[in-house]
Design a protein around this motif. Structure first.
Motif, short mmCIF file in Angstrom:
data_model
loop_
_atom_site.label_atom_id
_atom_site.label_comp_id
_atom_site.label_asym_id
_atom_site.label_seq_id
_atom_site.Cartn_x
_atom_site.Cartn_y
_atom_site.Cartn_z
N GLU A 186 0.83 -1.20 0.00
CA GLU A 186 0.00 0.00 0.00
C GLU A 186 0.86 1.25 0.00
OE1 GLU A 186 -2.86 -0.17 3.21
OE2 GLU A 186 -4.19 -1.29 1.88
N GLU A 187 0.37 2.25 -0.66
CA GLU A 187 1.06 3.53 -0.73
C GLU A 187 0.08 4.62 -0.33
OE1 GLU A 187 4.21 3.41 -2.81
OE2 GLU A 187 4.52 5.54 -3.26
N LEU A 188 0.43 5.41 0.66
CA LEU A 188 -0.47 6.43 1.19
C LEU A 188 -0.05 7.83 0.75
CD1 LEU A 188 -0.72 5.32 4.94
CD2 LEU A 188 -2.08 4.56 3.02
N THR A 189 -1.03 8.64 0.45
CA THR A 189 -0.82 10.06 0.18
C THR A 189 -2.05 10.80 0.66
OG1 THR A 189 -0.04 9.24 -1.94
CG2 THR A 189 0.07 11.61 -1.58
N ALA A 190 -2.02 12.11 0.59
CA ALA A 190 -3.21 12.89 0.87
C ALA A 190 -3.46 13.83 -0.29
CB ALA A 190 -3.06 13.67 2.17
N ASP B 234 1.45 17.04 -1.00
CA ASP B 234 1.74 16.78 -2.42
C ASP B 234 3.11 16.13 -2.59
OD1 ASP B 234 3.14 18.98 -1.64
OD2 ASP B 234 2.69 20.18 -3.42
N GLN B 235 3.92 16.15 -1.55
CA GLN B 235 5.22 15.50 -1.67
C GLN B 235 5.32 14.28 -0.76
OE1 GLN B 235 8.31 18.36 -1.12
NE2 GLN B 235 7.79 19.43 -3.01
N PHE B 236 4.22 13.94 -0.14
CA PHE B 236 4.25 12.84 0.82
C PHE B 236 3.87 11.52 0.17
CE2 PHE B 236 2.05 10.05 3.77
CZ PHE B 236 2.94 9.97 4.82
N HIS B 237 4.60 10.49 0.50
CA HIS B 237 4.13 9.14 0.14
C HIS B 237 4.67 8.19 1.18
CE1 HIS B 237 7.78 7.23 -2.04
NE2 HIS B 237 8.19 8.02 -1.09
N TYR B 238 3.87 7.22 1.52
CA TYR B 238 4.25 6.30 2.56
C TYR B 238 3.88 4.90 2.14
CZ TYR B 238 4.71 4.04 7.00
OH TYR B 238 5.10 3.19 7.99
N HIS B 239 4.80 3.98 2.29
CA HIS B 239 4.60 2.63 1.79
C HIS B 239 4.53 1.60 2.93
CE1 HIS B 239 6.05 -1.32 0.37
NE2 HIS B 239 5.18 -1.07 -0.57
N THR B 240 3.58 0.68 2.84
CA THR B 240 3.51 -0.44 3.78
C THR B 240 3.18 -1.73 3.04
OG1 THR B 240 1.75 0.94 4.70
CG2 THR B 240 2.74 -0.71 6.16
N ARG B 241 3.58 -2.81 3.64
CA ARG B 241 3.13 -4.11 3.14
C ARG B 241 2.22 -4.72 4.20
NH1 ARG B 241 6.66 -8.28 -0.12
NH2 ARG B 241 6.28 -6.55 -1.51
N ILE B 242 1.06 -5.18 3.78
CA ILE B 242 0.14 -5.80 4.72
C ILE B 242 -0.08 -7.26 4.36
CG2 ILE B 242 -1.02 -3.62 5.25
CD1 ILE B 242 -3.22 -4.41 3.37
N ARG B 243 -0.45 -8.05 5.37
CA ARG B 243 -0.66 -9.50 5.15
C ARG B 243 -1.92 -9.97 5.81
NH1 ARG B 243 3.77 -11.96 3.26
NH2 ARG B 243 5.70 -10.76 3.30
#
Lengths: 243, 243
Positions: A186-190, B234-243
DNA sequence: AAGTGGTCTAGACCACGTG
DNA sequence: ACGTGGTCTAGACCACTTC
């Protein structure tokens, strides 16, 4: 006695783990199944018990298997369809409302947009299954989803009446298309909500929304589903520990 | 021969891990230090090598230690002051601009607001060190931070001229106040930018911003620093892996 | 009582990094 | 060449679940 396949130079516990992982991805073992005990594995493959144990430990760490002391080791049932909703905080649980709900807004064959095509590793413009969904909690909308599925794998889904879909899609994928989701990135932004999103979520246009892109994979790493979701930022919270 | 402390009923590898963890939290071992080899540990505590190994493995999994094949095992240097910036995607790295920068906007003694007090486990209204900081990337602002520190632990910080602070705070905490950050919990949300935040970040008021609350802890779980940061969505992104 | 995973021992040899 | 962690063996006994 079965032989370990794969690169001879790899450690044996790795090769055993690979065998088990592949058996799971090919459906020879399904979520919920018991896998052979560590003693059985070590005997079957001619390894020391500790070595078989190490293979199992690695798969447990990866989240593929689950151990239960005194019972056995099982293929884990991935149950993360709640994951998105897990990110949201809900005003009082167990109110009069009815918990998480799901409303399919549309389902049709359409041409893959670029972002979905990239994730699913298909040509942009390829026909694919497209679904729109609204997710609610206690009758109040929290999430709008756009979902894309490869036509080749999910065609049976088009036969089912959407009324029978139920609140969770992944069990449906398994029941009707034999596609099991193992994990997802998953990749989160706003963003600021656009007109239609705002209307669906019941917020003002321009209000902040969380955008979540999710690419779901099978046990063999095949990309199975791409979705982009827009959620009410005022109900979103996400926790991490960093080191 | 040192004896393992702690509950006799606990497994020995657990008790050894506890000993090492405590030594680290009390400063007997510092980030970057080498810990005894697995053989040394097993001899010192009268354990089989495999048992000492298991203790080390657990601490590695927790992120407390770091193994280097052929070299040794080391107390991990938490290096997550970059963590916030890691969440942001930056237009071309290595441009003419100058990478990540930091600008202290203010530093004074002030009364703890409720949220910070709760995190730091102090009375709201207690005098504490308050700092405001602007973080930039390639000369463009990406993050506004409000930072609160317990006065009792960080008083020496008030003596230093803010010009000497440099881009990273945690090394400073260690150098001038002997406070080492071990881990931190972060909570993410999104909001619409208020007037002052918008001005500092160079965006329109009402534009979406990511809000990050971080509570940092020492190795002994003491809460050391609370901060709330507002970042350009606008410059934010956050990545996770879920299971 | 039988079978499972959890802990532990006491070694062996190999692969890697450093002097 | 040496010491480190990485892999592996071949057992032992314990704790837990199920029958």
């Amino acid at each position: 006695m079965p032989q370990l396949k794969g690169d001879e130079r790899l450690p044996r516990y790795q090769r055993l783990a690979d065998v088990l992982r592949q058996e799971i991805s090919q459906g020879a073992r399904s979520p919920g199944d018991r896998v052979p005990s560590e003693n059985e594995l070590s005997e079957q493959y001619g390894l020391a018990p500790g070595t078989a144990r190490q293979a199992v430990a690695q798969l447990v760490a990866e989240g593929v298997l689950e151990r239960f002391h005194g019972k056995g080791t099982y293929v884990r049932k991935p149950s993360f369809d709640h994951a998105l909703l897990r990110f949201f905080r809900f005003r009082g649980l167990n109110r009069e409302g009815s918990g998480p709900q799901s409303r399919i807004l549309g389902r049709e064959i359409a041409h893959l947009p670029d972002a979905a095509a990239e994730g699913l590793q298909l040509e942009a413009g390829t026909p694919a299954i497209h679904m729109s969904r609204l997710r609610l909690f206690d009758d109040s909308p929290v999430l709008v989803e756009e979902i894309w599925l490869p036509l080749a794998l999910f065609r049976p889904l088009l036969e089912l009446p959407v009324e029978d879909f139920g609140p969770l899609l992944y069990p449906l994928y398994e029941d009707c298309c034999d596609q099991v989701i193992a994990y997802a990135d998953e990749e989160l932004t706003a963003e600021a909500a656009d007109q239609t999103t705002a209307e669906l979520l019941g917020i003002a246009p321009g209000a902040p929304v969380i955008v979540i892109e999710r690419l779901s994979h099978g046990f063999d790493d095949t990309a199975l589903e791409w979705r982009r979701s827009w959620g009410r930022a005022d109900q979103f919270h996400y926790h991490t520990r960093i080191r």
